[in-house]
Design a protein around this motif. Structure first.
Motif, PDB file in Angstrom:
ATOM      1  N   CYS A   1       0.723  -1.054   0.078  1.00 49.49           N
ATOM      2  CA  CYS A   1      -0.119   0.026  -0.118  1.00 49.49           C
ATOM      3  C   CYS A   1       0.912   1.407   0.128  1.00 49.49           C
ATOM      4  O   CYS A   1       0.696   2.246  -0.655  1.00 49.49           O
ATOM      5  CB  CYS A   1      -0.800   0.065   1.169  1.00 49.49           C
ATOM      6  SG  CYS A   1      -2.247   1.108   1.169  1.00 49.49           S
TER       7      CYS A   1
ATOM      8  N   GLN B   1      -8.910   1.042   0.867  1.00 53.73           N
ATOM      9  CA  GLN B   1      -7.873   0.956   1.830  1.00 53.73           C
ATOM     10  C   GLN B   1      -7.591   2.237   2.391  1.00 53.73           C
ATOM     11  O   GLN B   1      -7.643   3.302   1.647  1.00 53.73           O
ATOM     12  CB  GLN B   1      -6.584   0.382   1.015  1.00 53.73           C
ATOM     13  CG  GLN B   1      -6.768  -0.629   0.528  1.00 53.73           C
ATOM     14  CD  GLN B   1      -5.324  -1.291  -0.433  1.00 53.73           C
ATOM     15  OE1 GLN B   1      -4.905  -0.521  -1.270  1.00 53.73           O
ATOM     16  NE2 GLN B   1      -4.912  -2.596  -0.243  1.00 53.73           N
TER      17      GLN B   1
ATOM     18  N   LEU C   1      -8.091   4.247  -2.383  1.00 51.48           N
ATOM     19  CA  LEU C   1      -6.912   4.245  -1.420  1.00 51.48           C
ATOM     20  C   LEU C   1      -6.801   5.732  -0.758  1.00 51.48           C
ATOM     21  O   LEU C   1      -6.731   6.690  -1.690  1.00 51.48           O
ATOM     22  CB  LEU C   1      -5.665   4.200  -2.112  1.00 51.48           C
ATOM     23  CG  LEU C   1      -4.212   4.091  -1.323  1.00 51.48           C
ATOM     24  CD1 LEU C   1      -4.199   3.245  -0.309  1.00 51.48           C
ATOM     25  CD2 LEU C   1      -3.125   3.772  -2.422  1.00 51.48           C
TER      26      LEU C   1
END
Length: 232
Positions: A26, A67, A167
Protein backbone atom coordinates in the motif's frame (compact mmCIF):
# COMPACT_ATOMS: atom_id res chain seq x y z
CA UNK A 1 -24.08 -2.19 -12.23
CA UNK A 2 -22.58 -3.67 -9.06
CA UNK A 3 -22.28 -7.40 -8.91
CA UNK A 4 -23.55 -9.47 -6.00
CA UNK A 5 -19.93 -10.00 -4.96
CA UNK A 6 -19.26 -6.22 -4.90
CA UNK A 7 -22.37 -5.61 -2.79
CA UNK A 8 -21.33 -8.31 -0.35
CA UNK A 9 -17.84 -6.79 -0.06
CA UNK A 10 -19.28 -3.33 0.63
CA UNK A 11 -21.57 -4.74 3.32
CA UNK A 12 -18.67 -6.19 5.31
CA UNK A 13 -17.62 -4.28 8.48
CA UNK A 14 -14.26 -2.42 8.52
CA UNK A 15 -11.30 -4.75 9.00
CA UNK A 16 -7.91 -3.82 10.48
CA UNK A 17 -5.07 -5.46 8.55
CA UNK A 18 -1.74 -6.18 10.26
CA UNK A 19 -0.02 -7.89 7.35
CA UNK A 20 3.43 -6.38 6.67
CA UNK A 21 3.31 -7.28 2.97
CA UNK A 22 -0.01 -5.50 2.43
CA UNK A 23 1.11 -2.41 4.38
CA UNK A 24 4.34 -2.17 2.36
CA UNK A 25 2.45 -2.75 -0.90
CA UNK A 26 0.00 0.00 0.00
CA UNK A 27 2.84 2.41 0.88
CA UNK A 28 4.61 1.70 -2.42
CA UNK A 29 1.32 2.24 -4.30
CA UNK A 30 1.00 5.65 -2.62
CA UNK A 31 4.56 6.62 -3.56
CA UNK A 32 4.09 5.57 -7.20
CA UNK A 33 0.61 7.07 -7.60
CA UNK A 34 1.58 10.45 -6.15
CA UNK A 35 4.49 10.70 -8.58
CA UNK A 36 2.26 9.76 -11.51
CA UNK A 37 -0.56 12.18 -10.64
CA UNK A 38 1.59 15.11 -9.50
CA UNK A 39 4.38 14.68 -12.01
CA UNK A 40 6.95 14.98 -9.21
CA UNK A 41 7.86 12.42 -6.55
CA UNK A 42 7.34 12.72 -2.81
CA UNK A 43 10.32 14.06 -0.90
CA UNK A 44 12.87 11.34 -0.15
CA UNK A 45 12.32 11.63 3.61
CA UNK A 46 8.59 11.06 3.14
CA UNK A 47 9.19 8.10 0.84
CA UNK A 48 11.57 6.62 3.40
CA UNK A 49 9.03 7.07 6.21
CA UNK A 50 6.30 5.36 4.18
CA UNK A 51 8.57 2.44 3.26
CA UNK A 52 9.35 1.95 6.97
CA UNK A 53 5.70 1.56 7.98
CA UNK A 54 4.90 -1.64 9.89
CA UNK A 55 1.87 -3.02 11.77
CA UNK A 56 3.39 -1.43 14.88
CA UNK A 57 3.56 2.15 13.59
CA UNK A 58 0.62 2.29 11.18
CA UNK A 59 -2.96 1.18 10.72
CA UNK A 60 -4.36 -0.24 7.48
CA UNK A 61 -8.15 -0.39 7.45
CA UNK A 62 -10.14 -2.15 4.74
CA UNK A 63 -13.68 -0.80 4.37
CA UNK A 64 -16.11 -1.08 1.46
CA UNK A 65 -13.37 -2.21 -0.94
CA UNK A 66 -11.23 0.78 0.03
CA UNK A 67 -7.86 0.89 1.78
CA UNK A 68 -7.26 3.51 4.47
CA UNK A 69 -3.61 3.79 5.58
CA UNK A 70 -2.86 5.98 8.58
CA UNK A 71 0.23 6.80 10.63
CA UNK A 72 1.65 9.32 13.09
CA UNK A 73 5.03 11.00 12.77
CA UNK A 74 7.36 13.32 14.65
CA UNK A 75 9.69 15.77 12.89
CA UNK A 76 12.27 17.70 14.85
CA UNK A 77 15.26 20.03 14.63
CA UNK A 78 18.56 18.84 16.10
CA UNK A 79 20.65 21.52 17.83
CA UNK A 80 24.09 21.06 19.39
CA UNK A 81 26.08 23.23 21.81
CA UNK A 82 29.73 22.47 22.57
CA UNK A 83 32.24 24.47 24.59
CA UNK A 84 34.82 25.81 22.17
CA UNK A 85 32.84 24.79 19.10
CA UNK A 86 29.72 26.88 19.59
CA UNK A 87 26.14 26.16 18.61
CA UNK A 88 25.21 24.22 15.49
CA UNK A 89 22.17 22.78 13.78
CA UNK A 90 22.32 19.31 12.25
CA UNK A 91 20.25 19.53 9.08
CA UNK A 92 19.34 16.23 7.35
CA UNK A 93 20.64 16.46 3.79
CA UNK A 94 20.61 12.96 2.28
CA UNK A 95 19.27 9.40 2.51
CA UNK A 96 21.54 6.50 1.62
CA UNK A 97 21.21 2.73 1.10
CA UNK A 98 24.11 0.28 0.87
CA UNK A 99 23.48 -2.23 -1.92
CA UNK A 100 24.63 -5.85 -2.09
CA UNK A 101 27.69 -4.82 -4.10
CA UNK A 102 28.86 -2.65 -1.21
CA UNK A 103 28.09 0.61 -3.00
CA UNK A 104 25.96 3.44 -1.62
CA UNK A 105 22.84 4.69 -3.39
CA UNK A 106 22.10 8.28 -2.41
CA UNK A 107 19.33 10.83 -2.72
CA UNK A 108 18.53 14.23 -1.22
CA UNK A 109 16.57 14.38 2.04
CA UNK A 110 13.98 17.07 1.39
CA UNK A 111 12.82 19.36 4.21
CA UNK A 112 15.72 19.68 6.64
CA UNK A 113 13.92 18.39 9.74
CA UNK A 114 14.52 14.83 10.92
CA UNK A 115 11.38 12.73 10.40
CA UNK A 116 10.43 9.41 12.00
CA UNK A 117 7.31 7.30 12.48
CA UNK A 118 5.64 7.02 15.89
CA UNK A 119 4.21 3.79 17.20
CA UNK A 120 0.44 3.46 17.36
CA UNK A 121 -0.83 5.18 20.55
CA UNK A 122 2.70 6.41 21.37
CA UNK A 123 2.98 9.99 22.63
CA UNK A 124 5.26 12.35 20.65
CA UNK A 125 7.46 12.85 23.75
CA UNK A 126 7.88 9.09 24.21
CA UNK A 127 8.47 8.67 20.49
CA UNK A 128 11.26 11.25 20.42
CA UNK A 129 12.90 9.53 23.38
CA UNK A 130 12.72 6.19 21.59
CA UNK A 131 14.26 7.62 18.42
CA UNK A 132 17.10 9.26 20.33
CA UNK A 133 17.83 6.16 22.38
CA UNK A 134 17.74 3.68 19.50
CA UNK A 135 19.13 5.69 16.60
CA UNK A 136 21.31 8.31 18.29
CA UNK A 137 22.23 6.03 21.23
CA UNK A 138 21.10 8.47 23.90
CA UNK A 139 20.02 7.38 27.35
CA UNK A 140 17.30 9.98 27.67
CA UNK A 141 15.96 8.57 30.93
CA UNK A 142 18.03 7.30 33.83
CA UNK A 143 20.87 8.65 35.90
CA UNK A 144 23.82 7.90 33.62
CA UNK A 145 24.62 8.51 29.99
CA UNK A 146 24.40 11.56 27.74
CA UNK A 147 21.04 13.28 27.96
CA UNK A 148 19.15 15.38 25.46
CA UNK A 149 16.81 18.29 26.16
CA UNK A 150 13.60 17.71 24.22
CA UNK A 151 10.73 20.01 23.39
CA UNK A 152 7.55 18.87 21.66
CA UNK A 153 5.62 21.77 20.15
CA UNK A 154 1.86 22.05 20.18
CA UNK A 155 1.99 22.63 16.43
CA UNK A 156 0.43 19.74 14.52
CA UNK A 157 -0.16 19.00 10.86
CA UNK A 158 -2.63 16.58 9.38
CA UNK A 159 -2.06 15.27 5.87
CA UNK A 160 -5.10 13.57 4.39
CA UNK A 161 -6.01 12.78 0.83
CA UNK A 162 -7.50 10.36 -1.63
CA UNK A 163 -4.55 8.93 -3.52
CA UNK A 164 -6.85 6.76 -5.62
CA UNK A 165 -10.59 6.05 -5.44
CA UNK A 166 -9.72 2.88 -3.50
CA UNK A 167 -6.85 4.29 -1.42
CA UNK A 168 -6.74 7.06 1.20
CA UNK A 169 -3.77 8.28 3.25
CA UNK A 170 -3.84 9.88 6.71
CA UNK A 171 -0.74 11.30 8.45
CA UNK A 172 -0.81 13.12 11.77
CA UNK A 173 2.50 14.95 12.32
CA UNK A 174 3.89 16.70 15.39
CA UNK A 175 7.01 18.88 15.57
CA UNK A 176 9.73 19.23 18.17
CA UNK A 177 13.33 20.16 18.97
CA UNK A 178 16.18 18.27 20.62
CA UNK A 179 19.31 19.91 22.06
CA UNK A 180 22.50 17.92 22.58
CA UNK A 181 26.20 18.19 21.70
CA UNK A 182 28.46 16.91 18.95
CA UNK A 183 30.86 15.52 21.56
CA UNK A 184 28.09 13.43 23.12
CA UNK A 185 27.02 12.10 19.74
CA UNK A 186 30.60 11.13 18.92
CA UNK A 187 31.16 9.58 22.35
CA UNK A 188 28.00 7.51 21.95
CA UNK A 189 29.32 6.33 18.56
CA UNK A 190 26.03 7.43 17.01
CA UNK A 191 27.46 9.40 14.11
CA UNK A 192 30.27 8.76 11.66
CA UNK A 193 32.40 10.53 9.14
CA UNK A 194 31.23 9.75 5.58
CA UNK A 195 34.69 8.63 4.48
CA UNK A 196 34.82 6.05 7.28
CA UNK A 197 31.74 4.40 5.74
CA UNK A 198 32.97 4.66 2.16
CA UNK A 199 30.28 7.25 1.50
CA UNK A 200 31.44 9.99 -0.86
CA UNK A 201 29.93 13.36 0.09
CA UNK A 202 31.18 16.86 -0.50
CA UNK A 203 32.37 18.83 2.50
CA UNK A 204 32.63 15.84 4.82
CA UNK A 205 35.04 17.38 7.36
CA UNK A 206 33.29 17.44 10.74
CA UNK A 207 35.54 20.27 11.98
CA UNK A 208 34.29 22.72 9.36
CA UNK A 209 31.13 24.75 9.30
CA UNK A 210 28.75 23.01 6.89
CA UNK A 211 30.60 19.71 7.49
CA UNK A 212 28.89 16.36 6.95
CA UNK A 213 28.19 13.53 9.38
CA UNK A 214 26.21 10.31 8.96
CA UNK A 215 23.72 8.38 11.11
CA UNK A 216 23.46 4.62 10.47
CA UNK A 217 20.32 2.64 11.27
CA UNK A 218 18.62 -0.68 10.59
CA UNK A 219 19.56 -4.14 11.83
CA UNK A 220 22.12 -4.56 9.05
CA UNK A 221 23.33 -0.92 9.14
CA UNK A 222 22.55 -0.63 5.42
CA UNK A 223 20.56 2.59 5.77
CA UNK A 224 21.88 6.03 6.59
CA UNK A 225 20.94 9.68 6.83
CA UNK A 226 23.61 12.31 6.29
CA UNK A 227 23.54 15.69 8.04
CA UNK A 228 25.05 19.04 7.18
CA UNK A 229 26.45 20.93 10.17
CA UNK A 230 25.38 24.60 10.13
CA UNK A 231 26.91 27.03 12.63
CA UNK A 232 24.26 29.18 14.33
Amino acid sequence: MSTFHDKREEARPPRLVRDQHLITSCALDIIATVEQTRGIPLQPRDRMALKLLTPRNSALLLQKMRQHLGCRQISFDILTDDLGLGTHQLVPSGVHVLNKAGLWWSDGYGVGRFLWNLYVDESPQTGMSRVLERLFKFEVSGVFGPRANMTVLEKTRTIEGEVRPDLRLYIHRREGTVETSLRKLLKAQAIFRPKDLGLCLEGSNIDRDNGRIVLLFGKTKRYAVSFTIHKI
